[in-house]
Structure formats: C-alpha cells, structure tokens
Design a protein around this motif. Structure first.
Motif, PDB file in Angstrom:
ATOM      1  N   ILE A  45       5.189   2.092  13.437  1.00  0.00           N
ATOM      2  CA  ILE A  45       3.951   2.807  13.132  1.00  0.00           C
ATOM      3  C   ILE A  45       3.733   2.755  11.627  1.00  0.00           C
ATOM      4  N   ILE A  46       2.594   2.207  11.200  1.00  0.00           N
ATOM      5  CA  ILE A  46       2.248   2.114   9.787  1.00  0.00           C
ATOM      6  C   ILE A  46       1.124   3.095   9.517  1.00  0.00           C
ATOM      7  N   ASP A  47       1.393   4.109   8.737  1.00  0.00           N
ATOM      8  CA  ASP A  47       0.434   5.198   8.516  1.00  0.00           C
ATOM      9  C   ASP A  47      -0.892   4.679   7.978  1.00  0.00           C
ATOM     10  N   LYS A  48      -1.978   5.153   8.595  1.00  0.00           N
ATOM     11  CA  LYS A  48      -3.352   4.831   8.208  1.00  0.00           C
ATOM     12  C   LYS A  48      -3.701   3.356   8.395  1.00  0.00           C
ATOM     13  N   GLN A  49      -2.808   2.582   9.062  1.00  0.00           N
ATOM     14  CA  GLN A  49      -3.088   1.157   9.245  1.00  0.00           C
ATOM     15  C   GLN A  49      -3.022   0.719  10.711  1.00  0.00           C
ATOM     16  N   GLY A  50      -1.900   0.920  11.383  1.00  0.00           N
ATOM     17  CA  GLY A  50      -1.813   0.448  12.760  1.00  0.00           C
ATOM     18  C   GLY A  50      -0.380   0.344  13.244  1.00  0.00           C
ATOM     19  N   PHE A  51      -0.210  -0.419  14.322  1.00  0.00           N
ATOM     20  CA  PHE A  51       1.085  -0.556  14.992  1.00  0.00           C
ATOM     21  C   PHE A  51       1.518  -2.022  15.022  1.00  0.00           C
ATOM     22  N   ILE A  52       2.844  -2.222  15.046  1.00  0.00           N
ATOM     23  CA  ILE A  52       3.436  -3.520  15.383  1.00  0.00           C
ATOM     24  C   ILE A  52       4.450  -3.280  16.491  1.00  0.00           C
ATOM     25  N   ALA A  81       0.821  -1.217   0.000  1.00  0.00           N
ATOM     26  CA  ALA A  81       0.000   0.000   0.000  1.00  0.00           C
ATOM     27  C   ALA A  81       0.852   1.264   0.000  1.00  0.00           C
ATOM     28  N   GLY A  82       2.165   1.117   0.121  1.00  0.00           N
ATOM     29  CA  GLY A  82       3.045   2.278   0.116  1.00  0.00           C
ATOM     30  C   GLY A  82       2.881   3.175   1.321  1.00  0.00           C
ATOM     31  N   ALA A  83       2.481   2.600   2.463  1.00  0.00           N
ATOM     32  CA  ALA A  83       2.248   3.403   3.661  1.00  0.00           C
ATOM     33  C   ALA A  83       3.561   3.958   4.209  1.00  0.00           C
ATOM     34  N   LYS A  84       3.491   5.144   4.784  1.00  0.00           N
ATOM     35  CA  LYS A  84       4.645   5.686   5.488  1.00  0.00           C
ATOM     36  C   LYS A  84       4.907   4.852   6.732  1.00  0.00           C
ATOM     37  N   LEU A  85       6.182   4.683   7.046  1.00  0.00           N
ATOM     38  CA  LEU A  85       6.583   3.890   8.204  1.00  0.00           C
ATOM     39  C   LEU A  85       7.479   4.718   9.119  1.00  0.00           C
ATOM     40  N   TRP A  86       7.272   4.556  10.418  1.00  0.00           N
ATOM     41  CA  TRP A  86       8.126   5.195  11.417  1.00  0.00           C
ATOM     42  C   TRP A  86       8.330   4.228  12.583  1.00  0.00           C
ATOM     43  N   PHE A  87       9.427   4.387  13.298  1.00  0.00           N
ATOM     44  CA  PHE A  87       9.574   3.785  14.618  1.00  0.00           C
ATOM     45  C   PHE A  87       9.454   4.904  15.648  1.00  0.00           C
ATOM     46  N   SER A  88       8.820   4.598  16.782  1.00  0.00           N
ATOM     47  CA  SER A  88       8.589   5.629  17.784  1.00  0.00           C
ATOM     48  C   SER A  88       9.864   6.059  18.503  1.00  0.00           C
ATOM     49  N   ASP A  89      10.976   5.345  18.275  1.00  0.00           N
ATOM     50  CA  ASP A  89      12.242   5.803  18.858  1.00  0.00           C
ATOM     51  C   ASP A  89      12.902   6.878  17.998  1.00  0.00           C
ATOM     52  N   GLY A  90      12.310   7.165  16.831  1.00  0.00           N
ATOM     53  CA  GLY A  90      12.832   8.213  15.968  1.00  0.00           C
ATOM     54  C   GLY A  90      14.006   7.796  15.108  1.00  0.00           C
ATOM     55  N   GLU A  91      14.483   6.567  15.262  1.00  0.00           N
ATOM     56  CA  GLU A  91      15.633   6.091  14.478  1.00  0.00           C
ATOM     57  C   GLU A  91      15.167   5.566  13.114  1.00  0.00           C
ATOM     58  N   PRO A  92      16.098   5.432  12.153  1.00  0.00           N
ATOM     59  CA  PRO A  92      15.730   4.937  10.822  1.00  0.00           C
ATOM     60  C   PRO A  92      15.086   3.552  10.872  1.00  0.00           C
ATOM     61  N   LEU A 115       8.434  15.846  20.228  1.00  0.00           N
ATOM     62  CA  LEU A 115       8.067  14.556  20.808  1.00  0.00           C
ATOM     63  C   LEU A 115       6.742  14.065  20.238  1.00  0.00           C
ATOM     64  N   GLY A 116       5.821  14.990  19.981  1.00  0.00           N
ATOM     65  CA  GLY A 116       4.560  14.595  19.355  1.00  0.00           C
ATOM     66  C   GLY A 116       4.787  14.006  17.976  1.00  0.00           C
ATOM     67  N   LEU A 117       5.632  14.642  17.172  1.00  0.00           N
ATOM     68  CA  LEU A 117       5.918  14.128  15.830  1.00  0.00           C
ATOM     69  C   LEU A 117       6.615  12.774  15.889  1.00  0.00           C
ATOM     70  N   ARG A 118       7.405  12.558  16.929  1.00  0.00           N
ATOM     71  CA  ARG A 118       8.113  11.280  17.058  1.00  0.00           C
ATOM     72  C   ARG A 118       7.166  10.159  17.453  1.00  0.00           C
ATOM     73  N   HIS A 119       6.305  10.407  18.441  1.00  0.00           N
ATOM     74  CA  HIS A 119       5.448   9.341  18.955  1.00  0.00           C
ATOM     75  C   HIS A 119       4.132   9.195  18.190  1.00  0.00           C
ATOM     76  N   PHE A 120       3.644  10.294  17.610  1.00  0.00           N
ATOM     77  CA  PHE A 120       2.325  10.266  16.960  1.00  0.00           C
ATOM     78  C   PHE A 120       2.383  10.822  15.534  1.00  0.00           C
ATOM     79  N   PRO A 121       3.326  10.393  14.714  1.00  0.00           N
ATOM     80  CA  PRO A 121       3.484  10.987  13.382  1.00  0.00           C
ATOM     81  C   PRO A 121       2.317  10.700  12.450  1.00  0.00           C
ATOM     82  N   PHE A 122       1.497   9.733  12.784  1.00  0.00           N
ATOM     83  CA  PHE A 122       0.346   9.347  11.959  1.00  0.00           C
ATOM     84  C   PHE A 122      -0.816  10.323  12.080  1.00  0.00           C
ATOM     85  N   SER A 123      -0.775  11.206  13.063  1.00  0.00           N
ATOM     86  CA  SER A 123      -1.916  12.067  13.364  1.00  0.00           C
ATOM     87  C   SER A 123      -1.606  13.528  13.069  1.00  0.00           C
ATOM     88  N   PRO A 124      -2.569  14.262  12.480  1.00  0.00           N
ATOM     89  CA  PRO A 124      -2.372  15.710  12.328  1.00  0.00           C
ATOM     90  C   PRO A 124      -2.431  16.441  13.669  1.00  0.00           C
TER      91      PRO A 124
END
Length: 459
Positions: A38-45, A12-23, A142-151
């Motif tokens: 964090i998988i954008d618009k999908q959920g967490f693992i 689906a080409g979703a944006k991906l992040w880790f909540s530790d902010g690392e690559p 910190l908000g962008l790091r932990h909750f990047p999926f949300s506006p």
C-alpha cells in the motif's frame, strides 16, 4: 520460493505498508501467494507468486518476470506519478514497468452515517450466534492493517464485518428490490416485496418475532405481515440510505483488500439463492439488466428463472449484479447452501494473475472459519453456460442448475516483455471436506437453511 523488498526508491516520500502487517523488508512468499503493498495517496502493488510449478514467476500488478529459485530481492522505484518500475536480483537487472492500482475513496458523510448506525446499535448485528465474533478493538486494528491509507479505515472494516453477520439480509433485500432503471435518487423500492421477504424469513433466530433480527431492519418484533409493512413505511427512507451507504463502504473495502492468485482458486462457487424466503424467480432481479428495473413500480420485482435465462441472462450476455455476491473456492461449500442453483465464476480473459474483482474477506469475518470471497455491487460477468448437473448431497444425488460466468473486466496493459499468463486448463477446482457444523450455522449464506441443519432437525 521467497522474496523480499530490499530497495525502494520513493521520491515522493510516501508512507508504505503491507496489508499483512509485517515490516516492509520482511521475507515473504510461498507458492500461489499474493501480498499487497500500500503506497499512501498513490495506490497498490500486488506482489504475487502465481503457482508452484516451474518455471517460477513473480508478478507485480500483471507485470511478470521469470526468476531463479531461492530468495529473490525486489528493487522497486516509486516516482510518485502512479507508475512504478522494478528489477530483481540475483538476475540480469532488466527494468520492468507497471501501473499502480487505485486507492478507493470513502466520503466523510458515509463514514459519519455508519457511526450513527453504530451508536444506535444497528451495527454490528447484536446477537452473533455460533461464532466467536470480534470486538470493536479487533475491528479497529484490522481496519488499520488493511486500510491504513484512509481516515475511515474503521468504518470500512466494520462494514465488511457486519456483512459477514446476519446483517447481510438487510444489504441484499434493500438492493435487489430497487427499480434501478428509474432515474431517481433514491431509486423507487418494491416495498411490498421487501416487507414480505422480511416477514417470511424462517431460519433459526432470523424470524420476525426476534428482536435482534428485526433490529437489523430498524424495526421491532412483528406478529403479522401488516405490522412489518407498517413499520417499513416509517423507516423505509432511512433504511434504504443505510443499505446504500453500507454497500458503498463494502465496495471501497473490497477494492482495498489483498488479492488471491487465480492458481490458488481457479474457479469460485456460490450456492443460490441463499435466503430461504427467496426463490429462483427472484434471481433475475439481482441484475441491473433486468427489464423490470424500469418499472412500472406497480409491478413487483419477480421474473421466472426460465424467462431470465432465455433473455437477459442468456449465453453471451453481460450481466451486472446489484448486490454483493459471496462465493467460496470450493464447490463442496456451495453445495450446502444451494437452493436449486450453483454459480461458477471463471477469471477474465486478460493477463491478470490474481482475482482483481474478488476479495477474500475471511480475515474480517465474524468467524475465522468462514470461507468467503466477495464481488462488489456493480461487478459484471459474461454468461458462459447454463446446464443441469447431478451433485452428491448427503449421499443422495440431486439435479441442480449450474450457471457458469466469466468475470468481465477490461484487459490490462502490461510491459511487452512480461510473459502472458498461462492457461488455467487442467488446474483442478479446489475441494474441501465440507464446512464444519458451526460453520453451517454462522456462514453468511446461513440466511437460508443449510441442508445439514435441515437433516439434523428431521432426525
């Protein structure tokens, strides 16, 4: 043991992040560690190395597999339908499947209302004492790091930060004194009890004559209880909405924070009641199951601790908290803030390797030394036992009630090939040397007088 996410099939080409902010491809791990993808618009693992003893396991959302020592490579597939699959190398490439944990949602209205409270200088608490605090730029980052999926990442981060300050009193009092079994929006409020609790606060600068303390309730300094009652009458509706919105934002933020391995924290502890103006006869009203929640509103919300323990909080009952409950992973910290009661929470009887219902919020705290795990309003627990134990407190023995609870959540569905979680028996509770002096003064539970502070003032 270490691991790395080396291949991701992300159809689906979703944006991906880790909540530790690392690559995404960074090497991670260490015993009893858990990292949230964090998988954008999908959920967490949640990718977890549950414990340090052999054999070694790696767990993805309660789907665990044994793995070899050394660096483990995770090959992950995200089809975009709420599921995932993976296999690890070096190993026989057996594919395992799992389900993403859902992303929480924040309404535009709630975010806008919190912005109004920030602009009006009600958020955050305006006089942080004894702690370094954080500025707006730090909270936004910190908000962008932990909750990047949300506006609304900033509003979620600010809500958690504000909770760790003296603002927590507002969020607690405006929840526990609601008649939550009366079908009304908003719930009717036991206003006299709220006013009395505000008036009787007597810890440090958190007194009704202090402008910052009263500002947190949208009020001016007061010299009488009647003054507090009159001011509360004028601001009650907006103050109640304020609390409701912040508690919803807290619930969303807590759901999005990384999880903690239950082998790192086999039990969680909380000293209660953690505000000096409250006592054990107001513990029962913190539960949705309290019969007094049905009114009549002419009856104040207070029930004897003994009566509560004999009825809706008796052993085997399920209780649901109205408010945020804060805990530490050390009984030594809880002892400092108990007011006759220590809560002990055990993990649920499912196969989760992490605390799915508890969030470690220290990264968003006003004090980096503040050890705090939180359960959101609406969290349920099974009552396991109530007993009296002696604790050593400042070289004195003291008898304290211990209420042991078990987190109540539905059992998880897991891949049939994944091993069950081993029992937590024989895993010792974590202990610490006790919080430092400035930690006493700034701990969220500092709304009631820490015993060390009491002793220092007596001397």
């Amino acid at each position: 043991m270490k691991w790395a996410l080396v291949i991701v099939h992300n159809s689906a080409g979703a944006k991906l992040w880790f909540s530790d902010g690392e690559p995404i491809g960074a090497v991670r791990g260490g015993s009893e560690s858990s990292h949230r993808l964090i998988i954008d618009k999908q959920g967490f693992i949640d990718i977890t190395l549950p414990y340090s003893s052999l054999p070694s396991f790696i767990d993805l959302n309660n789907t665990a597999t044994m793995c070899p020592e050394g660096l483990v490579n995770i090959n992950l597939t995200l089809p975009g339908d709420g599921s995932f699959s993976f296999f690890i190398t070096p190993s026989i490439p057996v594919h395992f499947t799992g389900t993403l944990k859902p992303l929480p949602e924040v309404s535009d209205d709630d975010a806008s209302f919190l912005n109004e409270m920030i602009d009006s200088c009600y958020v955050p608490y305006q006089d942080i004492q004894g702690a370094p605090g954080k500025d707006v730029a730090e909270i936004k980052a910190l908000g962008l790091r932990h909750f990047p999926f949300s506006p609304h990442s900033f509003q979620m981060a600010m809500a958690v930060y504000d909770w760790t300050t003296a603002s927590f009193a507002r969020m607690v009092l405006m929840k526990i004194f609601e008649y939550t079994s009366i079908p009304s929006i908003p719930y009717p409020l036991d206003s006299p009890s709220v006013a009395t609790a505000i008036w009787e606060s007597n810890w440090g600068s958190y007194v009704p004559s202090n402008k910052f303390y009263m500002n947190s309730f949208m009020m001016k300094p007061a010299s009488t209880l009647q003054d507090v009652q009159d001011q509360l009458h004028d601001v009650e509706a907006r103050l109640q909405r304020f609390s409701t919105v912040q508690n919803r934002l807290l619930g969303a933020a807590f759901a999005a924070m990384p999880r903690t391995s239950i082998f790192h924290a086999p039990q969680l502890f909380s000293g209660q009641l953690d505000m000096s103006q409250l006592n054990l006869d107001q513990f029962g009203i913190e539960m949705l199951e309290c019969p007094l929640n049905a009114g009549p509103t002419s009856q104040s919300l207070t029930v004897s601790f003994t009566a509560a323990m004999a009825t809706f909080v008796k052993v085997g009952s399920i209780i649901t908290t109205k408010m945020v409950w804060s805990f530490a992973d050390s009984i030594d910290i809880a002892k400092h803030y108990q007011n006759g009661l220590i809560l002990v929470v055990n993990p649920p009887d499912n196969d989760s390797w992490v605390w799915d219902g508890a969030s470690y919020i220290t990264p968003l705290s006003d004090d980096p030394e503040k050890n705090e795990y939180t359960f959101a309003p609406g969290t349920s627990f099974i009552v396991e036992s109530l007993d009296v134990r002696d604790i050593d407190e400042d070289e004195r023995n003291k008898s304290v009630q211990f209420l042991t609870l078990k987190l109540h959540v539905p059992g998880s569905v897991r891949d049939s090939r994944t091993p069950s979680r081993p029992p937590l028996n024989n895993i010792p509770a974590r202990r610490s040397s006790g919080p430092k002096s400035n930690h006493h003064l700034t701990n969220k539970t500092g709304g009631r007088r820490c015993h060390c502070v009491d002793d220092a003032e007596r001397n």
